[in-house]
Scaffold this motif. Structure first.
Motif, short mmCIF file in Angstrom:
data_model
loop_
_atom_site.label_atom_id
_atom_site.label_comp_id
_atom_site.label_asym_id
_atom_site.label_seq_id
_atom_site.Cartn_x
_atom_site.Cartn_y
_atom_site.Cartn_z
N GLU A 81 12.20 55.32 1.00
CA GLU A 81 11.14 55.69 1.94
C GLU A 81 11.26 54.81 3.17
OE1 GLU A 81 7.05 56.71 0.70
OE2 GLU A 81 6.50 54.92 1.85
N ASN A 83 9.16 54.37 6.63
CA ASN A 83 7.98 54.71 7.44
C ASN A 83 7.24 55.93 6.89
OD1 ASN A 83 8.63 52.62 9.36
ND2 ASN A 83 10.29 53.95 10.04
N ARG A 84 7.07 55.96 5.58
CA ARG A 84 6.36 57.03 4.86
C ARG A 84 7.06 58.38 4.95
NH1 ARG A 84 4.50 53.18 2.68
NH2 ARG A 84 2.31 52.58 2.67
N SER A 85 8.37 58.36 5.20
CA SER A 85 9.15 59.59 5.27
C SER A 85 10.56 59.31 4.77
CB SER A 85 9.17 60.11 6.71
OG SER A 85 9.78 61.38 6.77
N SER A 116 12.41 59.57 -5.58
CA SER A 116 12.27 58.53 -4.56
C SER A 116 12.36 57.17 -5.24
CB SER A 116 10.98 58.69 -3.76
OG SER A 116 9.86 58.79 -4.60
N SER A 118 12.30 52.83 -4.76
CA SER A 118 11.84 51.73 -3.92
C SER A 118 11.69 50.46 -4.73
CB SER A 118 10.49 52.10 -3.31
OG SER A 118 9.93 51.01 -2.62
N GLY A 124 8.08 55.05 -3.20
CA GLY A 124 8.51 56.04 -2.21
C GLY A 124 7.71 57.33 -2.26
N GLY A 126 5.46 58.61 -0.32
CA GLY A 126 5.40 59.34 0.95
C GLY A 126 6.69 60.10 1.24
N ALA A 127 7.83 59.46 1.02
CA ALA A 127 9.11 60.12 1.24
C ALA A 127 9.28 61.30 0.30
CB ALA A 127 10.25 59.13 1.05
N HIS A 130 7.08 64.14 1.56
CA HIS A 130 7.53 64.64 2.85
C HIS A 130 8.78 65.49 2.68
CE1 HIS A 130 7.60 63.44 7.39
NE2 HIS A 130 7.15 64.65 7.19
N TYR A 149 8.76 58.91 -8.93
CA TYR A 149 8.53 57.87 -7.93
C TYR A 149 8.95 56.57 -8.61
CZ TYR A 149 5.12 61.54 -6.86
OH TYR A 149 4.50 62.74 -6.65
#
Length: 194
Positions: A81, A83-85, A116, A118, A124, A126-127, A130, A149
């Motif tokens: 992720e 910036n949330r994307s 995602s 992280s 992650g 948000g990613a 998105h 996640y």
């Protein structure tokens, strides 16, 4: 004889020591025989610009990528992720593969999975969501459960990049087994109809 499905894996991180790539390799090792996971490299794709497509001169890297994704039976996206994307390199690969308009390499209801990854606690989220928004438009039938996640992954791997966390291994096995069933349900039924 059982069917083997070709799965194109797009890893959204270019780092040499990428946790995302380590997760991809762990899933490749755990995959049942019905899945052949293949990482499709995206780091050298030129940034998408519609002009070469309009002029009939798309870069060779775009053409090769589109052909590879187009012939895959399914798609797996493994992303960090930013910036949330999703990272720009993954968004570029999505754009390159989806063009020219009406000729998307992703089209046709391919079974997909979004994972995602992280070192942070929220994995992650948000990613992940998105990316799912884009995949809806692209007609990728994304597996809903289990949600993937993956947080705290910095502790999962040894110095050689091998998965050492047993609870993580069990969860990754759950993900890859569920995805194998999803691929069989979506791609398998399509092949039977053909």
């Amino acid at each position: 004889m059982s069917q083997t499905y070709d799965i194109a894996v797009l890893v959204g991180s270019l780092r040499k020591a990428s946790f995302n790539r380590k997760v991809a390799h762990a899933l490749m090792e755990m995959a049942p025989p019905s899945l052949k996971l293949d990482i499709v490299e995206i780091g050298d794709l030129p940034i998408y610009n519609q002009d070469p497509d309009d002029e009939g001169t798309p870069p060779a890297a775009w053409t090769a990528f589109r052909e590879r994704v187009g012939r895959a039976d399914g798609l797996m996206f493994i992303t960090p992720e930013y910036n949330r994307s999703v990272p720009s390199v993954l968004k570029n690969a999505i754009d390159v593969g989806s063009r020219p308009y009406g000729k998307s390499a992703y089209a046709g209801g391919k079974p997909g999975a979004v994972i995602s990854v992280s070192p942070g606690a929220i994995g992650g989220f948000g990613a992940n969501h998105h990316l799912r928004q884009s995949l809806v438009f692209l007609d990728v039938l994304t597996m809903q459960q289990p949600e993937a996640y993956l947080g705290g992954v910095a502790k999962w791997f040894d110095d050689a990049g091998k998965l050492q966390d047993e609870s993580a291994r069990k969860f990754l096995q759950t993900i890859i087994d569920a995805y194998a069933a999803w691929v069989e349900r979506i791609a398998g039924s399509r092949k039977q109809q053909a």
